[in-house]
Write a protein that holds these residues in place. Structure first.
Motif, mmCIF file in Angstrom:
data_model
loop_
_atom_site.group_PDB
_atom_site.id
_atom_site.type_symbol
_atom_site.label_atom_id
_atom_site.label_comp_id
_atom_site.label_asym_id
_atom_site.label_seq_id
_atom_site.Cartn_x
_atom_site.Cartn_y
_atom_site.Cartn_z
ATOM 1 N N ASP A 47 4.683 -0.112 4.286
ATOM 2 C CA ASP A 47 4.288 -1.486 3.994
ATOM 3 C C ASP A 47 5.405 -2.199 3.218
ATOM 4 O O ASP A 47 5.729 -3.352 3.484
ATOM 5 N N ARG A 70 0.795 -1.232 0.000
ATOM 6 C CA ARG A 70 0.000 0.000 0.000
ATOM 7 C C ARG A 70 0.831 1.287 0.000
ATOM 8 O O ARG A 70 0.426 2.292 -0.553
ATOM 9 N N ASP A 71 2.001 1.251 0.677
ATOM 10 C CA ASP A 71 2.805 2.461 0.794
ATOM 11 C C ASP A 71 4.246 2.083 1.145
ATOM 12 O O ASP A 71 4.579 0.897 1.241
ATOM 13 N N GLU A 72 5.098 3.083 1.348
ATOM 14 C CA GLU A 72 6.513 2.826 1.619
ATOM 15 C C GLU A 72 6.717 2.054 2.924
ATOM 16 O O GLU A 72 7.554 1.151 2.999
#
Length: 162
Positions: free
Chosen positions: A140, A136-138
């Motif tokens: 994660d 989902r994002d950095e």
């Protein structure tokens, strides 16, 4: 006899042809420890992965990925005794943006990897499906990257430990 209903492993409604990063887990057939061994006790002897013949074949095909796909890169992976974790990035591939079975990049990658490995090994060594997680994002990404790095250290506590 009633067949067991399989739980879907893919995110419903997600376009698997889109760019992004994915965390994939593939298990061996019947979760047999045929891919590698974890050696070392983790105190002064740092746990290491010793690949079996099957694991070496998997490693070879994972390393050859960049030769076959110019829109994929494997960011990190670990070949554990009975499963493999792969962190894989999908880039703009110039394919149609209309979702269809032919442009589902991750399922196609997994299917191709399994087919090449099984052909070289001479038998089916993988469980039927696989598990994926869409990064989902950095934060994660970093968590899953570290999970792969630390998996050999935590092997005896792993839910797939045999």
């Amino acid at each position: 006899m009633e067949l067991k209903t399989r739980k879907p492993t893919r995110l419903k409604g997600y376009d698997y042809s889109s760019t992004g990063v994915y965390f994939i887990t593939l298990c061996s057939k019947d979760r047999k420890p045929v891919f590698s061994r974890v050696v070392g006790d983790g105190v002064l002897d740092i746990p290491k992965i010793m690949l079996s013949e099957y694991g070496a074949i998997i490693d070879k095909h994972l390393n050859a990925t960049s030769n076959h796909y110019d829109y994929l890169s494997i960011d990190n992976y670990v070949i554990m005794p009975n499963h493999i974790h792969i962190l894989i990035s999908v880039y703009n591939n110039g394919m149609s943006r209309t979702p269809s079975p032919t442009n589902d990049i991750i399922p196609s990658f997994v299917s191709t990897l399994k087919r090449f490995v099984n052909r070289e090994v001479g038998e089916n060594v993988f469980q039927r499906s696989y598990i994926d997680h869409i990064i989902r994002d950095e934060k994660d990404f970093v968590e899953h990257f570290r999970y792969i790095e630390n998996n050999p250290y935590k092997w005896e506590c792993d839910e797939l430990f045999v």
